[in-house]
Design a protein around this motif. Structure first.
Motif, PDB file in Angstrom:
ATOM      1  N   UNK A 184      10.665   8.912   7.895  1.00 51.04           N
ATOM      2  CA  UNK A 184       9.300   8.796   7.375  1.00 51.04           C
ATOM      3  C   UNK A 184       8.300   8.939   8.511  1.00 51.04           C
ATOM      4  N   UNK A 185       7.262   9.715   8.260  1.00 52.65           N
ATOM      5  CA  UNK A 185       6.124   9.831   9.158  1.00 52.65           C
ATOM      6  C   UNK A 185       4.895   9.393   8.377  1.00 52.65           C
ATOM      7  N   UNK A 186       4.275   8.290   8.798  1.00 49.01           N
ATOM      8  CA  UNK A 186       3.128   7.714   8.110  1.00 49.01           C
ATOM      9  C   UNK A 186       1.995   7.625   9.122  1.00 49.01           C
ATOM     10  N   UNK A 242       0.815  -1.201   0.000  1.00 44.31           N
ATOM     11  CA  UNK A 242       0.000   0.000   0.000  1.00 44.31           C
ATOM     12  C   UNK A 242       0.854   1.258   0.000  1.00 44.31           C
ATOM     13  N   UNK A 243       1.636   1.450   1.073  1.00 50.20           N
ATOM     14  CA  UNK A 243       2.553   2.584   1.203  1.00 50.20           C
ATOM     15  C   UNK A 243       3.946   2.030   1.474  1.00 50.20           C
ATOM     16  N   UNK A 244       4.920   2.417   0.662  1.00 54.41           N
ATOM     17  CA  UNK A 244       6.282   1.925   0.843  1.00 54.41           C
ATOM     18  C   UNK A 244       7.256   3.089   0.757  1.00 54.41           C
ATOM     19  N   UNK A 245       8.008   3.304   1.840  1.00 56.64           N
ATOM     20  CA  UNK A 245       8.999   4.388   1.895  1.00 56.64           C
ATOM     21  C   UNK A 245      10.379   3.834   2.211  1.00 56.64           C
ATOM     22  N   UNK A 246      10.680   2.643   1.711  1.00 52.49           N
ATOM     23  CA  UNK A 246      11.990   2.036   1.952  1.00 52.49           C
ATOM     24  C   UNK A 246      13.101   2.943   1.454  1.00 52.49           C
TER      25      UNK A 246
END
Length: 313
Positions: free
Chosen positions: A111-113, A102-106
């Protein structure tokens, strides 16, 4: 700087022609700031079930990324993807019916999710992996609502808070924080997980993927771990005690600094300083009948929708 703004989620809708294998919003060149807000993007995964690396929203190598009030649906790969950002914020978004994450910030430094709704994705709902010899730490994953996805995964996480999230009907895993083994090709989580808080999360009704499609056969609710002594004895692990004294302070923050060190004989420090408390876990549905009998529909998988017999899970 770049700002992309619509009139509102569900009001401004952009159709991604993903059959061309081209990313829709793709920013591969360095920028100081990118803001994307108040719009919806729709792919074709409901009609085209094959996986395809055409990202609807892909931001790369930017200092500041803010994605707010954006809907991404029916992606044939990840929904929202950010790589190599110094600071990324994803908040108030709705990501659903995607073939992968869904959401990937690798590989983002920070990162603030928060406050996102993610459901019906056939991989991790949220991935914030430490990756590619970088300096990533201090992520916050909070107050997200996740349903019918794999869970939250933070491989090699350092200084990470995972708090106040609700996960329902997840499969394979709920919340996973661990380091990965060095193999010569692995890019994600190849350092010690360090300084992690997992607290106040609700995890209900986890299912084993063996009852779905035999991928990732597990159903852990919360997993923490490390892969330290892949080769040699325990005494080669940096940061552990050795007779007659102790190691000098070890550079936990970046254990593997180059491709040459990404080999199975390079020891990884122990994952440590983790606090797991105040989480609520359990099962609420009976082990009889089909999942859809309870009014929650079927599971959205990359090859098609699938119901499951709860007696097998």
């Amino acid at each position: 700087d770049c700002e992309i703004a619509g009139a509102g989620m569900g009001v401004t809708e952009i159709i991604h022609n993903d059959a061309t294998a081209q990313n829709l919003f793709s920013f591969p060149n360095p920028l100081d700031r990118i803001g994307i807000r108040d719009l919806s993007v729709r792919g074709s995964h409901d009609a085209n079930r094959s996986l395809l690396g055409a990202y609807p929203l892909y931001v790369y190598n930017t200092k500041d990324v803010v994605i707010r009030n954006v809907e991404v649906s029916y992606s044939r790969v990840f929904g929202i993807t950010v790589r190599k950002a110094d600071r990324v914020t994803v908040t108030g978004c709705h990501v659903h019916h995607c073939a992968r994450d869904g959401i990937n910030t690798a590989d983002c430094a920070e990162a603030i999710i928060t406050g996102n709704r993610i459901h019906d994705c056939d991989d991790d709902a949220i991935g914030v992996h430490n990756q590619v010899y970088g300096y990533q730490r201090g992520h916050v994953i909070a107050n997200n609502k996740i349903r019918k996805c794999q869970g939250i995964k933070a491989l090699g996480a350092q200084g990470v808070t995972i708090m106040g999230n609700t996960l329902e009907f997840f499969f394979s895993h709920g919340i996973t924080v661990r380091s990965e083994a060095l193999t010569g090709s692995a890019l994600e989580g190849i350092n010690a997980a360090l300084g992690v808080v997992i607290s106040g999360n609700v995890l209900l009704d986890g299912y084993n993927r063996s009852a779905l499609d035999n991928l990732n056969q597990s159903q852990y609710y919360i997993t923490i771990g490390s892969s330290s002594a892949r080769a040699g004895s325990l005494t080669v692990i940096p940061g552990t005690s050795k007779s007659p004294g102790f190691d000098l302070p070890y550079d936990y923050f970046q254990n593997v600094k180059s491709l040459a060190e990404n080999v199975s004989t390079t020891p990884i420090p122990l994952s440590q300083r983790m606090l797991v408390q105040g989480n609520v876990m359990g099962r609420t549905l009976k082990e009889t009948g089909d999942f859809s009998d309870y009014g929650f529909g079927e599971f959205w998988l990359r090859d098609g929708e699938l119901d499951i017999d709860l007696s097998d899970t």
